[in-house]
Design an enzyme around this catalytic site. Structure first.
Site, PDB file in Angstrom:
ATOM      1  N   THR A  39       0.814  -1.218   0.000  1.00 18.90           N
ATOM      2  CA  THR A  39       0.000   0.000   0.000  1.00 18.90           C
ATOM      3  C   THR A  39       0.846   1.265   0.000  1.00 18.90           C
ATOM      4  O   THR A  39       0.353   2.331  -0.364  1.00 18.90           O
ATOM      5  CB  THR A  39      -0.922   0.032   1.234  1.00 18.90           C
ATOM      6  OG1 THR A  39      -0.129  -0.162   2.412  1.00 18.90           O
ATOM      7  CG2 THR A  39      -1.993  -1.044   1.161  1.00 18.90           C
ATOM      8  N   ALA A 128      14.730 -12.080   4.564  1.00 20.97           N
ATOM      9  CA  ALA A 128      13.585 -12.532   5.357  1.00 20.97           C
ATOM     10  C   ALA A 128      12.413 -11.568   5.285  1.00 20.97           C
ATOM     11  O   ALA A 128      11.414 -11.747   5.975  1.00 20.97           O
ATOM     12  CB  ALA A 128      14.009 -12.716   6.818  1.00 20.97           C
ATOM     13  N   GLY A 129      12.519 -10.534   4.455  1.00 21.90           N
ATOM     14  CA  GLY A 129      11.443  -9.562   4.357  1.00 21.90           C
ATOM     15  C   GLY A 129      11.333  -8.676   5.570  1.00 21.90           C
ATOM     16  O   GLY A 129      10.257  -8.148   5.875  1.00 21.90           O
ATOM     17  N   LEU A 130      12.436  -8.477   6.293  1.00 22.43           N
ATOM     18  CA  LEU A 130      12.434  -7.693   7.526  1.00 22.43           C
ATOM     19  C   LEU A 130      13.220  -6.395   7.390  1.00 22.43           C
ATOM     20  O   LEU A 130      13.611  -5.785   8.371  1.00 22.43           O
ATOM     21  CB  LEU A 130      12.986  -8.535   8.681  1.00 22.43           C
ATOM     22  CG  LEU A 130      12.228  -9.851   8.928  1.00 22.43           C
ATOM     23  CD1 LEU A 130      12.900 -10.662  10.028  1.00 22.43           C
ATOM     24  CD2 LEU A 130      10.758  -9.590   9.272  1.00 22.43           C
ATOM     25  N   SER A 131      13.450  -5.993   6.152  1.00 20.75           N
ATOM     26  CA  SER A 131      14.031  -4.677   5.832  1.00 20.75           C
ATOM     27  C   SER A 131      15.475  -4.507   6.288  1.00 20.75           C
ATOM     28  O   SER A 131      15.860  -3.472   6.831  1.00 20.75           O
ATOM     29  CB  SER A 131      13.167  -3.554   6.414  1.00 20.75           C
ATOM     30  OG  SER A 131      11.890  -3.571   5.858  1.00 20.75           O
ATOM     31  N   SER A 133      17.896  -4.041   4.268  1.00 13.51           N
ATOM     32  CA  SER A 133      18.474  -2.971   3.450  1.00 13.51           C
ATOM     33  C   SER A 133      18.076  -1.603   3.979  1.00 13.51           C
ATOM     34  O   SER A 133      18.908  -0.673   4.024  1.00 13.51           O
ATOM     35  CB  SER A 133      18.046  -3.121   1.991  1.00 13.51           C
ATOM     36  OG  SER A 133      16.646  -3.041   1.855  1.00 13.51           O
ATOM     37  N   GLU A 165      17.632   4.035  -2.215  1.00 14.71           N
ATOM     38  CA  GLU A 165      17.261   2.715  -2.731  1.00 14.71           C
ATOM     39  C   GLU A 165      16.590   2.817  -4.093  1.00 14.71           C
ATOM     40  O   GLU A 165      16.833   1.998  -4.980  1.00 14.71           O
ATOM     41  CB  GLU A 165      16.351   1.990  -1.738  1.00 14.71           C
ATOM     42  CG  GLU A 165      16.092   0.557  -2.136  1.00 14.71           C
ATOM     43  CD  GLU A 165      15.819  -0.361  -0.970  1.00 14.71           C
ATOM     44  OE1 GLU A 165      15.396  -1.503  -1.229  1.00 14.71           O
ATOM     45  OE2 GLU A 165      16.027   0.037   0.187  1.00 14.71           O
ATOM     46  N   ASP A 177       9.471   1.080   4.833  1.00 16.99           N
ATOM     47  CA  ASP A 177      10.564   0.414   5.533  1.00 16.99           C
ATOM     48  C   ASP A 177      11.511   1.414   6.166  1.00 16.99           C
ATOM     49  O   ASP A 177      11.926   1.279   7.325  1.00 16.99           O
ATOM     50  CB  ASP A 177      11.334  -0.492   4.569  1.00 16.99           C
ATOM     51  CG  ASP A 177      10.494  -1.636   4.044  1.00 16.99           C
ATOM     52  OD1 ASP A 177       9.371  -1.845   4.551  1.00 16.99           O
ATOM     53  OD2 ASP A 177      10.956  -2.327   3.114  1.00 16.99           O
ATOM     54  N   TYR A 229       7.955  -7.166  -7.603  1.00 18.55           N
ATOM     55  CA  TYR A 229       7.558  -5.934  -6.903  1.00 18.55           C
ATOM     56  C   TYR A 229       7.319  -4.819  -7.903  1.00 18.55           C
ATOM     57  O   TYR A 229       6.278  -4.137  -7.862  1.00 18.55           O
ATOM     58  CB  TYR A 229       8.650  -5.546  -5.895  1.00 18.55           C
ATOM     59  CG  TYR A 229       8.333  -4.329  -5.061  1.00 18.55           C
ATOM     60  CD1 TYR A 229       7.778  -4.471  -3.793  1.00 18.55           C
ATOM     61  CD2 TYR A 229       8.593  -3.047  -5.527  1.00 18.55           C
ATOM     62  CE1 TYR A 229       7.483  -3.368  -3.020  1.00 18.55           C
ATOM     63  CE2 TYR A 229       8.298  -1.931  -4.759  1.00 18.55           C
ATOM     64  CZ  TYR A 229       7.748  -2.096  -3.511  1.00 18.55           C
ATOM     65  OH  TYR A 229       7.446  -0.995  -2.751  1.00 18.55           O
TER      66      TYR A 229
END
Length: 388
Positions: A39, A128-131, A133, A165, A177, A229
């Site tokens: 979103t 792991a999709g936990l940011s 970066s 990014e 993020d 994405y």
């Protein structure tokens, strides 16, 4: 480890690398998103919380135009760059593009950053999709902000990190993020409006209600996620154009059926349905938390997973297995979190049932021939800060 212990260890490593001590040590956390997926690039609503896992940077200012970067987590030596040569996009796809991109974005914005020596390490799980970066970007931004007394706020540093990014690394991410890493506070989830960047810290003390939020890192990342994405973002933007709105955030939930009926492309319809219903789920989660009813959040997590799986189609077999096995073991709700195609899921559970649920998920993975996932509690933690 405490902040002091981490800072001391990273400062020692910096001194060994660069021959003198750092000017300071900073930390920025990874995040997990409670609700509000895909979103943020639609000007919508998100609700992340910071994790105790952090990227840590020891840094020293230098004014000769040289940027030296080193990571304790990546094989290889010191990466040396010229600050006056940092321009988007940075070539090579190296980990160093993230911190270097931050320095480039600061200079691009008119801040006179002359250079730095930086040593980095991180406990945020990668892939792991936990940011991980975003944590790397934000800790670099905060360190350089302090070294050069630029005076940017946490929200402003998040914008710089996102620019790094998007433009310098080439990933078209939204702002969630970086804002979570820069701005979350301990014991709260962050309700962020990604259009105007207004936010509210929402108390999120699950322990007081006998509840726990578990992060389940599946330890897998599928190649199918490469480019997915950007494709979803393009599809959402196409949907907004077709509906004549600036962003899908402007499609009211009450008008969703009419909006969907006007769209001829089935793929675009699915994407629009997900974004509009997901924004509505964020509002419902907020209402439950404000009413002191966190258990009611559980079914909304599971509902959100179904939307991510069926409409956005960014889940995978491993994430679906977490949600299914957690639900069968008595979880209040569960969903994938992050970009999908692997990575992590979250599970809302009674604290008394968390061990049983964790074991059930592990058994389901083992029965399917998969490596058992890593499971840990999501403790709402502090955002970016100077630690020494």
């Amino acid at each position: 480890m405490t902040d002091d212990a981490v800072a001391a260890a990273v400062a020692r490593a910096f001194t060994e690398l660069y021959g003198a001590g750092p000017d300071g040590v900073w930390a920025a956390p990874g995040r997990v998103n409670l609700i509000g997926e895909y979103t943020d690039f639609n000007d919508g609503f998100v609700m992340p919380l910071a994790l105790p896992h952090t990227a840590v940077a020891a840094a020293r200012r230098r004014d000769d135009g040289v940027l030296r970067l080193h990571s304790a987590d990546v094989d290889g030596g010191i990466v040396q760059l010229r600050t006056d040569e940092l321009a988007p996009p940075l070539a090579g796809g190296s980990w160093a593009a993230y911190p270097a991109g931050v320095v480039g974005a600061l200079r691009e914005a008119g801040h006179a950053v002359g250079g730095a020596d930086i040593h980095l390490t991180s406990t945020v799980p990668t892939g792991a999709g936990l940011s991980s970066s975003a944590a790397l970007e934000v800790v670099t931004a905060l360190a350089v902000n302090d070294l050069y007394e630029i005076g940017l706020s946490g929200a402003e540093l998040a914008v710089v990190a996102q620019r790094a990014e998007n433009a310098f690394v080439g990933v078209p991410c939204g702002i969630m993020d970086q804002t979570a890493s820069a701005c979350c506070t301990e014991g709260h989830a962050l309700h962020l409006d990604t259009r105007d960047l207004t936010s509210r810290q929402v108390p999120f003390d699950l322990a007081a209600h006998g509840l726990e939020l578990l992060v389940v890192d599946t330890r897998v990342k599928h190649a199918l996620g490469d480019g997915a994405y950007a494709e979803r973002r393009e599809g959402c933007e196409a949907g907004a154009r077709a509906l004549g709105v600036a962003a899908l955030r402007d499609v009211p939930y009450a008008g969703l059926a009419e909006a969907l009926a006007s769209l001829g492309d089935e793929r675009i319809r699915r994407y629009v349905r997900h974004v509009v219903t997901e924004n509505h789920r964020v509002e419902r989660v907020i209402a439950h938390l404000d009413a002191g009813a966190p258990r009611a959040v559980g079914p909304l997590l599971t509902e959100g997973h179904a939307s991510l799986r069926d409409d956005l189609r960014v889940s995978c077999a491993e994430l679906d297995l977490v949600v299914e096995s957690a639900g069968a073991a008595g979880a209040l709700g569960a969903r994938m979190t992050g970009g999908g195609f692997g990575g992590s899921a979250i599970v809302l559970a009674e604290s008394s049932a968390s061990d049983t649920i964790t074991k059930s998920i592990g058994a389901a993975f083992e029965a399917t021939g998969l490596t058992p996932p890593r499971v840990f509690p999501a403790v709402p933690s502090r955002g970016a800060r100077r630690v020494a």
